[in-house]
Design an enzyme around this catalytic site. Structure first.
Site, short mmCIF file in Angstrom:
data_model
loop_
_atom_site.label_atom_id
_atom_site.label_comp_id
_atom_site.label_asym_id
_atom_site.label_seq_id
_atom_site.Cartn_x
_atom_site.Cartn_y
_atom_site.Cartn_z
N GLU A 104 0.84 -1.20 0.00
CA GLU A 104 0.00 0.00 0.00
C GLU A 104 0.87 1.26 0.00
O GLU A 104 0.55 2.26 -0.62
CB GLU A 104 -0.95 -0.01 1.19
CG GLU A 104 -2.05 -1.05 1.06
CD GLU A 104 -2.91 -1.12 2.30
OE1 GLU A 104 -2.37 -1.48 3.36
OE2 GLU A 104 -4.12 -0.84 2.22
N GLU A 124 -3.81 -9.45 3.60
CA GLU A 124 -4.56 -9.17 4.82
C GLU A 124 -5.70 -10.17 5.06
O GLU A 124 -6.01 -10.49 6.21
CB GLU A 124 -5.13 -7.75 4.78
CG GLU A 124 -4.10 -6.65 4.94
CD GLU A 124 -3.44 -6.23 3.64
OE1 GLU A 124 -3.49 -6.99 2.65
OE2 GLU A 124 -2.86 -5.13 3.61
N1 T1G Z 1 4.67 -7.81 11.51
C1 T1G Z 1 5.46 -8.20 12.54
N2 T1G Z 1 6.33 -9.24 12.46
C2 T1G Z 1 6.36 -9.92 11.30
C3 T1G Z 1 5.56 -9.57 10.18
C4 T1G Z 1 4.68 -8.45 10.34
N3 T1G Z 1 3.90 -8.05 9.31
N4 T1G Z 1 5.84 -10.45 9.18
C5 T1G Z 1 6.78 -11.28 9.64
N5 T1G Z 1 7.09 -10.97 10.91
C6 T1G Z 1 8.09 -11.65 11.75
C7 T1G Z 1 7.70 -13.11 12.00
O1 T1G Z 1 6.82 -13.19 13.11
C8 T1G Z 1 9.07 -13.72 12.27
O2 T1G Z 1 9.42 -13.35 13.60
C9 T1G Z 1 10.00 -12.94 11.36
O3 T1G Z 1 9.30 -11.72 11.02
C10 T1G Z 1 10.30 -13.68 10.08
O4 T1G Z 1 9.01 -14.03 9.51
C11 T1G Z 1 -2.64 -1.86 7.01
C12 T1G Z 1 -3.14 -4.07 8.31
C13 T1G Z 1 7.22 -11.49 5.10
C14 T1G Z 1 6.72 -13.49 3.67
O5 T1G Z 1 0.58 -10.46 6.38
O6 T1G Z 1 4.04 -13.32 5.16
O7 T1G Z 1 -0.33 -4.75 6.49
O8 T1G Z 1 9.60 -15.67 14.56
O9 T1G Z 1 9.37 -16.50 9.72
O10 T1G Z 1 9.25 -17.22 6.12
O11 T1G Z 1 -3.42 -3.05 5.20
O12 T1G Z 1 6.71 -13.21 7.39
O13 T1G Z 1 11.64 -14.50 13.70
O14 T1G Z 1 10.50 -13.69 15.80
O15 T1G Z 1 7.46 -15.54 8.32
O16 T1G Z 1 10.92 -15.41 5.37
C15 T1G Z 1 0.24 -7.76 6.11
C16 T1G Z 1 3.17 -11.42 7.02
C17 T1G Z 1 0.10 -7.35 7.53
C18 T1G Z 1 2.91 -10.43 5.89
C19 T1G Z 1 8.57 -13.54 5.38
N6 T1G Z 1 1.50 -8.47 5.91
N7 T1G Z 1 4.51 -11.97 6.94
O17 T1G Z 1 8.46 -14.93 5.50
O18 T1G Z 1 9.89 -15.28 7.58
S1 T1G Z 1 -1.44 -6.58 7.84
C20 T1G Z 1 1.55 -9.80 6.09
C21 T1G Z 1 4.82 -12.93 6.01
C22 T1G Z 1 -1.35 -5.11 7.00
C23 T1G Z 1 -2.41 -3.08 6.18
C24 T1G Z 1 -2.61 -4.32 6.95
C25 T1G Z 1 6.19 -13.50 6.12
C26 T1G Z 1 7.17 -12.98 5.05
P1 T1G Z 1 10.36 -14.36 14.47
P2 T1G Z 1 8.86 -15.43 8.81
P3 T1G Z 1 9.68 -15.78 6.09
#
Ligand code: T1G
Length: 698
Positions: A104, A124
């Site tokens: 975004e 999301e």
């Molecule tokens: N926020 C906080 N921590 C996150 C995070 C996030 N969005 N994404 C990953 N982490 C942490 C995860 O918990 C782990 O922590 C470490 O990063 C590595 O992640 C307003 C409201 C990016 C594809 O849904 O899909 O934006 O265990 O093990 O396999 O519209 O993480 O090491 O302590 O998964 O290489 C939208 C979610 C949010 C993406 C990487 N975004 N993340 O995968 O590593 S809502 C998502 C992923 C939003 C807006 C709305 C994956 C990754 P730790 P990982 P990975």
């Protein structure tokens, strides 16, 4: 700016770099840093702003760890609107995975450049949410309604090139993004390219059929979920109203989603899955053993599927069978599985041939002398397993990990058949093993930490979701399943029908009703296990008489064309059979059961609370490390709806006191044997504590 957002002038370009490991999530500090940067660029002589990120990825979304806490300013939608309103050219440079609020942010920029390996997405919906910072309003203005609905409803990331085709990315480059991005900005400036604000663009109108198609696919693909319907409304609003009004509606529906229990459940699942990969007490930097080759003992359905999981991950496999004929049969299963994957478009011919080429067969254990891991996958005969492990102990090199795929037997007893119990553990795959993602990793009393850590890490490579289990009958999933199936059969014989019991659970969200699952697994499996037990050890006859009678009638389930249901030989579509209902009623009478109306809620409560009650015992005994691990087992192994979070999250969301009260009611009605409340559940309710609080106690 601040310690996570830097601001450096490169000629006339203000280079704004986000550095907030591990995934540059949009924490409050990042949002503040970006806001300060865009405001600073307004009057510092710069002509353009380039936003890029350090580390492995562009911004991967809002900071999910902030969810549930009071929202702190700057709010993301406002920040992105201010970025878009900039009079200076704003360009986003994308690498890794620009997801959610990250993408975004890029959509609010005027132009977007991406390295060819990058992916972009709006996932999301997987958190029970919707893009809440303008994504539902900007994406349709660029990519159109149909493509935006697919992108946002699927939540799946798309490669930069495909994003480019939709106009979501303007330029895709190989190699060094930093240099290419700076050059791209200079090109835009030299060409006098004006700012381009997506919010000012119109959405190309489409007919209701596009939205109806989306709604129909949601009804199938995301049955029971609420966020997808809110997403469809947001995108329709983008088409019919000005941006500001559309964004207001988006915000309202986003906040509604944030409060929705489904979103809390899916956020729980997001973190629970990542937690499950961690083993309490084992340092995450424990040195691991190399696994460059492996062997599988047993070329049956499971052994073949396991062999494929490793071959598909690039690991050479030696498949061992007792003789050439059995080996040929085993390899033929694998060949037909690969042919099926190619036919279904899951694998290309070449890829399938590559993977198949990594599997060789042998009948002599000497072929395993150099492998790093062996997984035994023969039928559930404890003596045979011990025999095999003794042979493996002699045939395999020191340090080779010896795993059993048993679904319930004592891993310690199997380990004791070797002189190396520290190298022995369980790797319980779920059928079909090359497709189902769940892997229960069973830790024996003497399993070495490095062996366990190696297998946990390896599970990611073979694309499995691993959960550690202690040693007990049925480990986590199957142990809990006993109560679930018991109650399904009792509801059936006490007043239900196969359809009514299945419908209750299917409507609640299970991928498949319990009676249909029993037919799929084969009614003869339980029958044989019971026949091997003395009559007084077979449990409550009301819970098994009906399936046993069906087996004796030759109705084994799907495998024999009929079980509780009749199955169409072509389509396998189930249909009720009055003969089965007659058996149910006859056996109920013979058992002295007066049948009665059983409503869907009673079916759901009996089956799900039976699951959770056993889950509390499993936690108490330390068989599972944490409640979320049990939830992950049920989501990935048993078709439990993710938007209910898993059995333990669900019971917590219902309220432990309410769950206990219902279990005590069932104990009153059905007796102590099946419904004695788990002491941990009683304890938490008595102390007014939550299960999460107990889990965090360590
Ligand atoms: N926020 C906080 N921590 C996150 C995070 C996030 N969005 N994404 C990953 N982490 C942490 C995860 O918990 C782990 O922590 C470490 O990063 C590595 O992640 C307003 C409201 C990016 C594809 O849904 O899909 O934006 O265990 O093990 O396999 O519209 O993480 O090491 O302590 O998964 O290489 C939208 C979610 C949010 C993406 C990487 N975004 N993340 O995968 O590593 S809502 C998502 C992923 C939003 C807006 C709305 C994956 C990754 P730790 P990982 P990975």
């Amino acid at each position: 700016m601040n310690d996570v957002v830097s601001y450096v002038m490169d000629g006339e370009i203000a280079v704004v770099t986000v550095n907030n490991p591990p995934v540059n999530a949009l924490s409050q500090a990042v949002r503040q840093g970006l806001l300060d940067a865009i405001r600073r660029s307004a009057d510092d002589g710069s002509r353009a702003v380039l936003i890029l990120c350090e580390g492995r990825t562009f911004i991967a979304g809002a900071d999910i760890t902030e969810f549930g806490k009071p929202m702190a300013e700057p709010y993301l939608p406002d920040l992105l609107n201010e970025i878009e309103a900039s009079e200076k050219l704003v360009v986003a440079a994308i690498h890794g995975t620009a997801l959610g609020g990250g993408f975004e942010t890029a959509l609010a920029s005027h132009y977007r450049i991406a390295v060819d390996s990058a992916k972009v997405g709006l996932p999301e919906v997987k958190l029970g949410l919707l893009p809440g910072a303008g994504g539902t309003q900007r994406a349709p203005r660029i990519a159109g309604v149909a493509a935006s609905l697919e992108l946002i409803l699927s939540g799946a990331p798309i490669p930069a090139a495909k994003a480019g085709q939709f106009g979501l990315v303007d330029k895709v480059v190989p190699g060094d993004l930093g240099a290419a991005a700076r050059e791209y900005v200079r090109e835009l400036l030299d060409a006098g390219t004006p700012v381009r604000r997506t919010s000012e663009q119109a959405v190309e109108a489409v007919g209701d059929d596009v939205f109806d198609t989306a709604a129909a696919s949601v009804a199938k693909r995301a049955r029971g979920q609420t966020a997808p319907h809110r997403i469809i409304e947001c995108v329709r609003t983008a088409m019919t109203t000005p941006f500001a009004e559309g964004q207001k509606r988006e915000r309202e529906l986003f906040m509604e989603s944030m409060q929705d229990p489904q979103s809390k459940a899916l956020q729980h699942v997001f973190f629970a899955e990542r937690e499950a990969a961690k083993v309490v007490g084992i340092d995450k930097d424990t040195p691991l053993r190399d696994i460059n080759s492996m062997g599988v003992i047993g070329g049956g359905t499971m052994g073949g599927g396991i062999a494929m999981s490793f071959a598909n991950a690039g690991i050479p496999v030696t498949l061992i069978e007792i003789n050439d004929e059995a080996l040929e049969r085993g390899l033929a299963i694998i060949d037909s599985n690969y042919a099926g994957s190619v036919k279904r478009g899951k694998l290309s011919e070449d890829k399938a041939a590559d993977c198949r080429g990594r599997i060789t067969g042998a009948t002599d254990y000497a072929a395993l002398a150099d492998v790093d891991l062996v997984i035994e996958a023969v039928f559930e005969d404890p003596e045979l397993k011990k025999e095999i492990f003794a042979k493996l102990d002699a045939a395999c090199k020191p340090g080779a990990i010896l795993a059993t795929n048993t679904s319930y037997q004592d891993v310690n007893a199997i380990a004791a058949a070797t002189g190396r119990p520290e190298d022995v553990l369980g790797m319980h795959f779920f059928s079909p093993a090359h497709i189902m993602k769940l892997l229960e990793v069973v830790r024996g009393d003497e399993t070495a930490d490095d062996a366990l850590a190696t297998v946990m890490k390896l599970s990611k490579k073979i694309r499995k979701v691993a959960v550690v289990s202690g040693v007990c009958y049925g480990f986590i999933g199957n142990r809990m399943l006993q109560g679930y199936f018991r109650e399904a059969q009792l509801c059936l014989v006490e007043g239900g029908s196969p359809e009514s019991v299945d419908k209750a659970m299917f409507d609640w969200g299970m991928a498949m009703g319990p009676i249909s699952v029993a037919d799929l697994a084969g009614l003869d499996v339980g029958y044989k296990a019971r026949q091997a037990l003395p009559a007084d050890e077979r449990g409550d006859p009301a819970a098994y008489r009906v399936p046993d009678v069906l087996v004796e009638m030759g109705r084994l389930g799907q495998k024999s064309g009929k079980g509780f249901y009749n199955y169409d030989p072509e389509t396998r579509r189930p249909s009720p059979d009055p003969e089965v209902q007659a058996v149910i009623e006859r056996e109920a009478a013979a058992l002295g059961i007066e049948r009665r109306e059983i409503d869907a809620q009673e079916v759901v409560d009996r089956l799900i609370f039976a699951l959770a009650n056993e889950g509390f015992r499993i936690l108490e005994e330390g068989i599972a490390q944490r409640p979320g691990d049990i939830d992950i087992v049920y989501l990935y192994g048993y078709g439990f709806p993710a938007w209910r979070g898993g059995p333990m999250h669900y019971v917590e969301s219902v309220g432990l006191d309410k769950a206990l009260a219902r279990i005590e009611e069932f104990r009153e009605r059905f007796g102590d044997e099946n419904w004695a409340p788990a002491p941990l559940l009683e304890k938490l309710v008595a102390e007014g504590r939550s299960l999460k609080d107990w889990a965090d106690r360590k």
